[in-house]
Design an enzyme around this catalytic site. Structure first.
Site, PDB file in Angstrom:
ATOM      1  CG  ASP A 143      -1.882   0.393 -12.010  1.00 30.74           C
ATOM      2  OD1 ASP A 143      -2.893   1.029 -11.662  1.00 30.74           O
ATOM      3  OD2 ASP A 143      -0.721   0.767 -11.781  1.00 30.74           O
ATOM      4  CB  SER A 154      -0.907   0.028   1.237  1.00 27.94           C
ATOM      5  OG  SER A 154      -1.655  -1.157   1.315  1.00 27.94           O
ATOM      6  CB  CYS A 176       1.224   8.692  -7.886  1.00 27.70           C
ATOM      7  SG  CYS A 176       0.198   8.076  -6.553  1.00 27.70           S
ATOM      8  CG  ASN A 222      -7.043   3.496  -3.361  1.00 30.85           C
ATOM      9  OD1 ASN A 222      -7.092   3.096  -2.202  1.00 30.85           O
ATOM     10  ND2 ASN A 222      -5.910   3.857  -3.928  1.00 30.85           N
TER      11      ASN A 222
END
Lengths: 438, 438
Positions: free
Chosen positions: B273, B28, B32, B295
């Site tokens: 992704d 987690s 980014c 998420n």
């Protein structure tokens, strides 16, 4: 003048004569910028003029400044105009009449309210008068009366000029357009920037010195010294003229118009702060004095008066303001407004961050969402926070406008990058929590 | 791990055993945020960890780090797991399997791509490796390969570290997710902050010195000296494992899932992704690697895998980024994407101001709206500007999500006050112009 400009865009001067009467000396100025001029953030008051009389004239609109319309005869289709400088009156005929008389500031008839140093603020002249007073008298203490948007902006302005400032508000919270819990955050913010806040405190009168200048504000809770006082009590529709002409008035004495901005009287149109709008969430008639609505209504009116067909779709009460480094925003209905409209609502409030928590400059933001119990439809939202907080109200406004549920809203594909937002934007988290509570 | 956390919220450890295998050393974390760590804006890479393995364990989720799933048997309902440290493999049974293998950075098989000093960036380890290199070697010249979001963010990071930086992009514009006219504004912004931009320039290989360290990047247009190179070419779905297990792949080799995040194979779910999503405007399947989608999908998956029923509503391609003082945003379809989707679209672009023009700090903003010809439906928007520009994309995203026309959008009741917006927000003006063009 928005209506006039839009009409001119659609009809040439050969096709349509447009005559505007303005009792003041300016056209198309941003009254909402006045507090920032008073604060010293804008060097020249003239910068607030979006379009001067000369510019309007160059576009083929006849503008008469210092001319006040004193009577309207809707049967004979003419207005009585007084040339304020010449002191003479004349009649002017019309085919279509646009009433855009705006609003007047509330000015309670208290003892001493007309003393030197007690100012209202609505026109450029008002702003210049305050600025002159601050320059000439260098007051050390100011009192601002009224804790709404304009009062807060003026208090910040005084503070920004280096004047010790007290804010007096009759209600138990500042910014009564927010729910009390969010209003309390605004009160904290005001205190944090050093403005003295007197809530639940009514003003009784204004004391003057022997030269007639204000020296103190008398309140129910005692006397507050002040060498300058600004009244920021909000405005009411300026509709005395309209009422005298027999135009039907609605809530808060605003002029009643349909969604084409036409009044019930043939050939008479109205737009801006002086008219009643429809609140899209409650369905109720409301009067909201805000340049955005006035501009949109002017565009609609200017189109329709020249044979087009546009509709003003109503408002949802979106508003934002900044008080030093604090930002405040609201849209739709508060919990209190929902209750008043007979809507069974629940609310959820979250504290979040304007950026990813690890990113420099992440600031605190509190978001409250109000939703309808059962359906979970978004009814309103309120935001208090620091930089980057307020304009987040827009995405909530768009959602409320489109009658989204809080649940659907929480799935929206919003912009995410660490300098701009956490992975879950605080508005999404607030909506999620409200959806769960609904 | 979003899915695991959501499942755990809904089912206790007694009700449901949740086991996670992760081949790396972190759970987690915000990939980014890595460019900002490299830039030196975030002091410790660990700050990017939103939830550590210990925190997940404390919540009752069994986490095995440095464990790679090397095979999936969807018939026998078991996975083959390799303990990377012990070097041994074992089988683990499952009732429901969640595939969340994410993405892998694109790394072209060019000569020298594995030289010391040539970095990819995806994991915290990658970020730390670059940071170490910058500290140890103090390179004076950097080359970043790739002019998309990640490439631009890395170029800014290098520049921020005081390294002379060149950006090489094969296409004729940076940010190919924008239309060329808006991409040109981004190119101007990159040049304005002193980053050397080589557009339409393919990388041929990497030159090394006699110690094996990178010393230059060879391009079709010549050699660019570089003591550090970062590949910012974007990512592709990491679905080799899924493909080997027989899970159907779709566009760009993403895993095919329904809107409940279930694959066509019984008992196998996927999110993040590695999956294909549906673009709500074009209706096309798309693969967009973004933490927000991952998420939201994780939450949907975690709910459904525990007997709930949530739907992932799809995406509209919203994205924002910042390059020094410039902000870039997009949502919906570009003109180019609309054309590719066979939609007859028109666009309008306006230059505006982030605040009232008279208010200090008003910055330039360019907004482009893409609308369907005839209906005037909003299809997409792009923004390039300075502070306060990018997050304006959200209100456009909400409008596109709700299938508003540009005309209706231009009537929206958005937040207005001089520090935040002109009376007509630039997004409204752009929509107005696009509506007129439609």
């Amino acid at each position: 003048m928005s209506a006039a400009s839009q009409a001119r865009r659609r009809r040439s001067a050969e096709q349509l004569e447009i005559v505007a009467f303005e009792r003041g000396e300016h056209t198309s100025y941003a009254a909402c910028g006045l507090p920032y001029f008073v604060a010293g953030l804008i060097p020249e008051a003239e910068r607030l003029v979006a379009r001067s009389p000369e510019q309007h004239r160059a576009a083929g609109i006849v503008v008469h400044l210092r001319h006040e319309v004193v009577a309207i005869d809707t049967t004979a289709r003419r207005v009585r105009v007084r040339d304020l400088d010449a002191g003479v009156e004349r009649d002017e005929p019309y085919d279509e009449l646009v009433v855009a008389t705006g609003s007047v500031p509330l000015r309670p008839p208290l003892p001493g309210v007309d003393a030197a140093g007690v100012f209202g603020i609505q026109t450029i002249a008002d702003g210049v008068a305050i600025d002159d007073w601050l320059r000439d008298r260098a007051p050390r203490r100011a009192v601002v009366v009224g804790g709404g948007y304009i009062g807060l902006e003026l208090a910040e302005a005084m503070q920004h000029r280096g004047i010790t400032t007290a804010l007096v508000e009759q209600l138990p919270q500042p910014m009564a357009t927010l729910d009390p819990d969010m209003g309390a955050l605004v009160a904290d913010a005001i205190a944090a920037i050093g403005i003295e806040l007197h809530l639940g405190t009514g003003v009784v009168g204004f004391e003057t010195d022997d030269t007639g200048r204000v020296r103190a504000v008398t309140t129910a809770a005692g006397e507050l010294p002040a060498e300058v006082v600004v009244l920021g009590l909000g405005v009411r529709p300026n509709t005395t003229l309209a009422a005298a002409a027999g135009l039907p008035l609605g809530v808060r004495d605003g002029i009643v118009v349909d969604d084409r901005m036409h009044t019930p009287v043939d050939g008479v149109w109205a737009a801006g702060d002086c008219v009643v709008s429809r609140h899209r969430v409650s369905g109720d008639p409301v009067v909201i004095a805000l340049g955005t609505h006035a501009n949109k209504q002017g565009r609609v009116l200017g189109t329709n008066v020249t044979g087009g067909d546009l509709r003003f779709p109503g408002v949802i009460g979106t508003a934002v303001t900044r008080i030093c480094e604090y930002e405040v925003a609201r849209t739709g209905l508060t919990e209190r407004e929902a209750a008043a409209a007979g809507i069974d609502a629940v609310a959820a409030t979250i504290e979040g961050s304007t950026r990813s928590s690890y990113y420099p400059g992440a600031e605190a933001i509190t978001v409250k969402c109000v939703v309808a119990r059962g359906t979970g439809r978004l009814l309103g939202a309120q935001i208090v926070g620091r930089e980057g907080a307020a304009k987040r109200i827009d995405v909530l406004a768009a959602a409320i406008w489109n009658e989204m549920t809080a649940d659907d809203f929480s799935q929206l594909d919003l912009g995410y990058a660490p300098p701009f937002s956490p992975v879950w934007d605080p508005v999404l988290i607030a909506a999620r929590k409200a959806a769960d509570a609904a």
